[in-house]
Scaffold this active site. Structure first.
Site, mmCIF file in Angstrom:
data_model
loop_
_atom_site.group_PDB
_atom_site.id
_atom_site.type_symbol
_atom_site.label_atom_id
_atom_site.label_comp_id
_atom_site.label_asym_id
_atom_site.label_seq_id
_atom_site.Cartn_x
_atom_site.Cartn_y
_atom_site.Cartn_z
ATOM 1 N N ALA A 80 4.942 4.593 -3.921
ATOM 2 C CA ALA A 80 4.874 3.851 -5.184
ATOM 3 C C ALA A 80 3.774 4.440 -6.078
ATOM 4 O O ALA A 80 3.992 4.669 -7.275
ATOM 5 C CB ALA A 80 4.613 2.368 -4.905
ATOM 6 N N GLN A 127 0.822 -1.217 0.000
ATOM 7 C CA GLN A 127 0.000 0.000 0.000
ATOM 8 C C GLN A 127 0.857 1.269 0.000
ATOM 9 O O GLN A 127 0.445 2.309 0.529
ATOM 10 C CB GLN A 127 -0.951 0.004 1.200
ATOM 11 C CG GLN A 127 -2.086 -0.989 1.077
ATOM 12 C CD GLN A 127 -3.045 -0.643 -0.061
ATOM 13 O OE1 GLN A 127 -3.157 0.506 -0.473
ATOM 14 N NE2 GLN A 127 -3.749 -1.643 -0.559
ATOM 15 N N SER A 128 2.012 1.199 -0.601
ATOM 16 C CA SER A 128 2.918 2.347 -0.602
ATOM 17 C C SER A 128 2.323 3.573 -1.311
ATOM 18 O O SER A 128 1.945 3.504 -2.492
ATOM 19 C CB SER A 128 4.214 1.935 -1.305
ATOM 20 O OG SER A 128 5.005 3.062 -1.592
ATOM 21 N N ASN A 129 2.270 4.687 -0.597
ATOM 22 C CA ASN A 129 1.865 5.958 -1.221
ATOM 23 C C ASN A 129 2.965 6.445 -2.160
ATOM 24 O O ASN A 129 2.700 7.065 -3.177
ATOM 25 C CB ASN A 129 1.627 7.024 -0.150
ATOM 26 C CG ASN A 129 0.567 6.612 0.843
ATOM 27 O OD1 ASN A 129 -0.554 6.280 0.465
ATOM 28 N ND2 ASN A 129 0.913 6.595 2.135
#
Ligand SMILES: *Cc1c(COP(=O)(O)O)cnc(C)c1O
Length: 339
Positions: free
Chosen positions: A88, A84-86
């Site tokens: 990325a 859930q990387s912002n």
């Protein structure tokens, strides 16, 4: 003290450029109802409200990182993060905007096997953008994987630019020195004296950049960074390293005693990416008093830490606080069971 023009020209002499992803300063909002409730003035810097890709702090890092990618004549961007990387998501957006191909190496590091966590939230946006997604297990060394991937592409004739976790290297951190200048100018116009700046820290670049910016500006503010993961040493060590790399560029203008760095523990909950009880309460409080959404991974935990420090008297009631809203709101949709 170095003024903004001095900062920019100093950087350009050293070979650091930027692309413009935040053409306007992000707003600073006074949280009037919450301030009354807590008995201290709280302002919020709305980096979550930056216009590209649903906003967030990684845009400021990408202003500098993408300039380097362009200078290197990169054709493809690769970066790394949690599912859930912002970071990325925003890297995928910006890379696409600027005409790069993009690969995201996403590690299944968060112990949440719900369908929402594994498919919703930021991942919906990553897929929609058409980023090439490489899901890797928690045991895997994702940096080695990303380097191997980069090699495969370069062997095929591409020029790859690899961005580390959170964009937190020297170049990315420059974005938050820049942000300190922006904030200082805005606050001067509003005639507000801020002596306390609070933020969430995950990979250290935002914290290190702000510390350096505050030092370059001779701004007598304390920077309080709330760690969003239980492990303190790796993050503190990385933050100190970034600061020393930044200091080298600006030698002798930045002198920060590493022991004065406030990386605050105790508000991270069980693990990175697992919402904490107090963080969820802080998210509900902000939504219900101010109509502002925080996120469960970073800003909710940091805001919970800030509230705890206000309530325990660590912060003086007559000292206004600036909280950095670093974004992450799309991540809410990965955690519907909590709301
Ligand atoms: C990445 C991130 C942070 C932490 O910033 P770092 O520079 O990695 O410490 C804080 N908030 C949000 C929403 C983020 O995505």
């Amino acid at each position: 003290m170095l003024n903004f023009e001095g900062f920019k020209s100093h950087l350009s002499r050293r070979g650091y450029a930027s692309v413009s992803l935040l053409p306007e300063p992000t707003p600073i909002h006074y949280l009037s109802r919450l301030s009354r409730k807590l008995g201290v003035d709280i302002y919020m810097k709305r980096d979550d409200a930056a216009s590209i890709g649903l906003g967030g702090n990684k845009l400021r890092k990408l202003e500098y990182l993408m300039a380097e990618a362009k200078a290197n004549r990169a054709t493809r961007i690769i970066t790394i993060g949690a599912l859930q990387s912002n970071h990325a998501r925003l890297t995928a957006c910006v890379a696409t905007m600027l005409g790069f191909e993009v690969d995201l190496v996403l590690k299944e590091s968060v112990p949440d096997s719900s369908a929402a966590y594994r498919e919703n939230g930021n991942l919906v946006l990553d897929r929609l953008i058409g980023a090439k997604i490489h899901r890797r297990s928690v045991q895997e060394d994702v940096l080695s994987y990303a380097k191997q991937l980069a090699k495969t592409y370069s062997d095929a004739g591409e020029q790859v630019y690899l961005i580390p976790v959170g964009g937190s290297n020297l170049v990315g951190s420059l974005g938050y020195i820049h942000a300190a200048y922006e904030m200082q100018q805005q606050l001067a116009k509003l005639d507000i004296q801020i002596r306390q700046i609070a933020l969430a820290s995950g990979s250290g670049g935002t914290h290190a950049g702000l510390l350096a910016g505050v030092a370059l500006l001779n701004w007598p503010a304390q920077v309080r960074a709330y760690n969003v993961q239980p492990e303190k040493e790796p993050l503190l060590t990385h933050t100190v390293k970034l600061l020393s790399q930044i200091s080298e560029i600006f030698d002798p203008l930045i002198a920060i005693d590493p022991s004065s760095i406030r990386l605050i523990q105790g508000h991270h909950g069980d693990a990175y990416g697992i919402p904490s009880k107090n963080g969820l309460d802080a998210i509900a409080l902000l939504a219900q008093t101010e109509g502002i959404f925080l996120d469960p991974v970073y800003t909710g935990k940091a805001f919970a830490g800030l509230i705890a420090d206000i309530e325990s008297g660590k912060l003086k009631a007559n000292e206004p606080i600036l909280f950095m809203h670093t974004g992450g709101v799309p991540g809410l949709f990965a955690y519907p069971g909590h709301f």
